[in-house]
Design an enzyme around this catalytic site. Structure first.
Site: not given
Length: 256
Positions: A121, A195, A202
């Site tokens: 997250c 998230c 990412c």
């Protein structure tokens, strides 16, 4: 001949497109445009059938924290399990099954290398460390699990520490947030974002792990004080626990 109508779940799931949408959502949360790509159908048609699934209580929506114009769709697997049980009993009393509570499938990974799961997250201060702690707890340490963030905060949120202690008797007091760059050389089978913002940035990890998204709002944004936001942390922890329990048979399958 009985004139009884088919149960609602059968009527909903029997449609080929709705079944495909349910199948895709069983793997994780998606936006409409992503589901359009996955099923190869026009957006207006996909939106129509998603609305029917939502009206039927099988699918829920959550406004994206990355782009408020978007929403993520989530499949309520517990509701599906209850609907399937009701469907069986509607066909014949011998098929009546009482849903197990909680639904925690047995996990036995002994004798095999444990699968690796990374939860991410933004701050690595609430959602992802809660998920890490719960997966480690439910698998008795048989899964290699870690958590990290794109912009880690200095310490875990006090409510994250409190909620896992009060609801699950787990201790996070010694854990500290970390940046996901510290894990880029590690191998994982699954990278799960909790998230919406972290999902967009990412990084890639070695060996192309399966990417899954759980769209879970940040509970820390719901109140001006820790006490005011604590009920949101309780709901978030319960949601994460449900999702982690649903992940368990998937992890068992990849090592079988």
């Amino acid at each position: 001949m009985s004139s009884q109508a088919a149960p609602a779940f059968v009527r909903l799931a029997a449609h080929p497109l709705r079944w495909r949408l349910l199948t895709e959502l069983a793997a994780g949360d998606y936006r409409v445009r992503e589901l359009v790509t996955l099923v190869g159908e026009p957006q207006n048609l996909v939106s129509y059938h998603l609305r029917l699934l939502r009206d039927g209580g099988l699918v829920t929506t959550n406004r994206s924290s990355f782009d408020g114009r978007d929403s993520y769709y989530h499949l309520d697997l517990d509701r599906c399990a209850d609907a399937l049980a009701d469907t069986g009993s509607a066909l014949h009393p011998a098929l009546r099954r009482e849903p197990a509570t909680p639904r925690t499938p047995p996990v036995d990974l002994r004798g095999a290398p444990g699968p690796g799961v990374l939860f991410v997250c933004t701050g690595n201060s609430a959602r992802s460390p809660i998920a890490e702690a719960l997966l480690r707890h439910h698998t008795d340490g048989q899964v290699v699990v870690a958590s990290a963030g794109s912009r880690p905060r200095p310490h875990l949120h006090a409510n994250a520490v409190r909620v896992v202690h009060e609801q699950f008797s787990l201790d996070l007091t010694g854990q500290r947030p970390r940046h996901w760059d510290t894990l880029t050389g590690r191998r994982f089978d699954y990278v799960i974002s909790l998230c919406d913002k972290a999902r967009e940035v990412c990084p890639d990890f070695p060996d192309h792990p399966r990417r899954v998204h759980w769209s879970i709002p940040d509970p820390a944004t719901t109140g001006e004080t820790d006490e005011a936001s604590y009920p949101a942390f309780q709901r978030t922890a319960a949601d994460i626990d449900t999702r982690v329990r649903h992940l368990l048979p998937v992890l068992t399958a990849i090592r079988s």
